[in-house]
Each structure stands twice: as C-alpha cells, then as structure tokens.
Design an enzyme around this catalytic site. Structure first.
Site, PDB file in Angstrom:
ATOM      1  N   ASP A   1       0.959  -1.281  -0.388  1.00 44.77           N
ATOM      2  CA  ASP A   1       0.162   0.100   0.204  1.00 44.77           C
ATOM      3  C   ASP A   1       1.275   1.204   0.331  1.00 44.77           C
ATOM      4  OD1 ASP A   1       0.468   1.019   2.946  1.00 44.77           O
ATOM      5  OD2 ASP A   1       0.725  -1.223   2.885  1.00 44.77           O
TER       6      ASP A   1
ATOM      7  N   ASP B   1       0.705   3.311   2.468  1.00 45.17           N
ATOM      8  CA  ASP B   1       0.596   4.338   3.689  1.00 45.17           C
ATOM      9  C   ASP B   1      -0.760   4.963   3.915  1.00 45.17           C
ATOM     10  OD1 ASP B   1       1.137   4.445   6.612  1.00 45.17           O
ATOM     11  OD2 ASP B   1       2.474   5.854   6.300  1.00 45.17           O
TER      12      ASP B   1
END
Length: 263
Positions: free
Chosen positions: A213, A215
């Site tokens: 991802d 974050d």
C-alpha cells in the site's frame, strides 16, 4: 543444542498473510527462557537445505505487532542453529516510485516503537554488552535476495530505510508525511526488535519488504486511499507466490553462508 533437538540451516519468519512455507514439514515445539514462540516451528527440506519457518503473528494471526514474543521467536531460531534468518514483511510505501506488489531489500532501519522487550540482556552480570548496529541488515544476505529476485523476475529495490512504528494502528497523514520527508522508504510494525535481537543472537539477518500500500496516501496523488487491513492482506496474498519463489531461489545460495558478516 539439546540431544535429539532438530537442526536447520536457514530460518524464515512469515509475515501478514504468510503462515506456512511447505506442506511436507516436521513440527518442533520450542521452549525458550522467554516463553513459547508465536507458533510451533516447521522444518522442511528445500533441496538439501533444512529451512525452519515461524509465522511471527502466529498461525492464525492472533498476535498484534506489539504483542509478538520476538525474543522467543529469535531464540527458537538460535536453538536450531540457523546460519541466516530471512524476514519477509508487509510494508507501506512512502515513495511513489516504490509500488504495491514490489519488494524492497532494506539496508537501514529507524525504530519508532516503544514498550517492547528489545534485548536478551536483562542485566550485565558479565560486563556491559552494547552490540554494534550500524548495519542492521547483513550485506551478504541482501545480495543473495537481490540475485534471487532477478532470477525470478521480481521487482526488488536495492536498499531502503524502513521506519518501524508500534501499531497496531496505521499512520496519520501527518506522520506518514513526516516519515517521507525524513527520507525513509517504507513503513512496517515488526522489523524492530527482530533485527537487533538477531544481531544479539549472532544470526545474520535480512528483511525484505513486500509493499502492499501507500500508507496514509500520497500528496502527489489525492486519489490514493489510505491503507486498510483488507487492502494489505489482499495485496500480500495476491503476491505471496512471489515471496515463495524468491525464497526458494535464495535458499541454495543462503545455505553457503556460514557465520556473521566479517568472518
């Protein structure tokens, strides 16, 4: 080593979504001075190499990052006599050029955790012990992982700093921005105290981040949503085959390593 205790050449810690390494494996119930590890250790042969596997969060992911018994996990690997310890982990990217599904073979670490036992030394009865930790990741192990990534066609970034946060919550946007502005590359919740404990135990250690991802998002792209548990597990599970392929390619090379860096 105790009589009748199994041995292993290479140790592997499994991260979020990575709970088994091989189906045909023996199981060992480790006992340590710090209590039981997160799960029984499974030991399987990869070619001629005995590989010990331990899911750091437990086989059913019952232990959040601040409650993992890191000392017991590392000591179990020490008891098995492993000569290298590889720690795949899920991570959030702090940089747009490091994309979900890619790997980072980290070379530096920033510890932002608190309240975790992070050393085997409860006292200095035999004199002070302060381990050198300038290079938290063994450079030879890093080279092996990068070579294996190239052989398997995995995109792996050579070097990067992981900032380790306490969790189990994810970062705020302000925290994530501060991490990025500090020049760090990925964020994780478990690489410390794994890395310093491995150093104290005399086990060469390498951490490899699977980016799941971005974050809390990216300033450059407002359309990037903040991370969620579901997103992390989905990306990790979709790319778990890459982790396995990389590890299986690396094991024969890792088996040739005998002792900590500099020997």
């Amino acid at each position: 080593m105790h009589e009748g205790q199994p041995r292993a050449d290479i140790g592997v810690f499994g991260g979020s979504g990575f709970y088994t390494l091989a189906a045909d494996a023996e199981t060992w119930e480790a006992e340590t001075p710090w209590g039981p590890p997160s799960a029984p250790v499974t030991i399987a042969r990869v070619g001629e190499t005995r590989v010990a596997f331990l899911p750091r969060h437990g086989a059913d992911h019952r232990y959040p990052p601040h409650r993992v018994n890191y000392r017991a996990n590392v000591d179990a690997m020490r008891q098995l006599g492993v000569r290298a310890l590889i720690a795949p982990f899920a991570a959030g990217s702090l940089r747009p050029e490091i994309r979900p599904g890619e790997f980072v073979v980290c070379d530096q670490l920033i510890d932002r955790t608190w309240g975790r036992p992070s050393t085997f030394y409860e006292s200095f009865e035999d004199g002070p012990v302060h381990i050198p930790f300038a290079e938290p990741y063994d450079p030879r192990l890093r080279r092996v992982l990068l070579e294996a990534a190239g052989e398997t066609g995995v995109t792996a970034h050579d070097g990067g700093t992981v900032v380790v946060i306490n969790g189990p919550r994810f970062s705020t946007r302000a925290e994530s921005r501060a991490h990025r502005e500090s020049g760090w590359h990925v964020v994780n919740m478990t690489q410390s105290p794994e890395a310093p404990l491995a150093m104290e135990a005399g086990i060469p250690f390498a951490g490899i981040a699977l980016v799941t991802d971005y974050d809390a998002g990216l300033d450059e792209d407002p359309g990037v949503a903040p991370v969620t548990d579901a997103a992390v597990l989905a990306v990790f599970e979709a790319n778990l085959h890459k982790v396995r392929e990389l590890l299986y390619a690396a094991v024969p090379k890792l088996a040739a390593i005998s002792g900590p860096a500099g020997t």
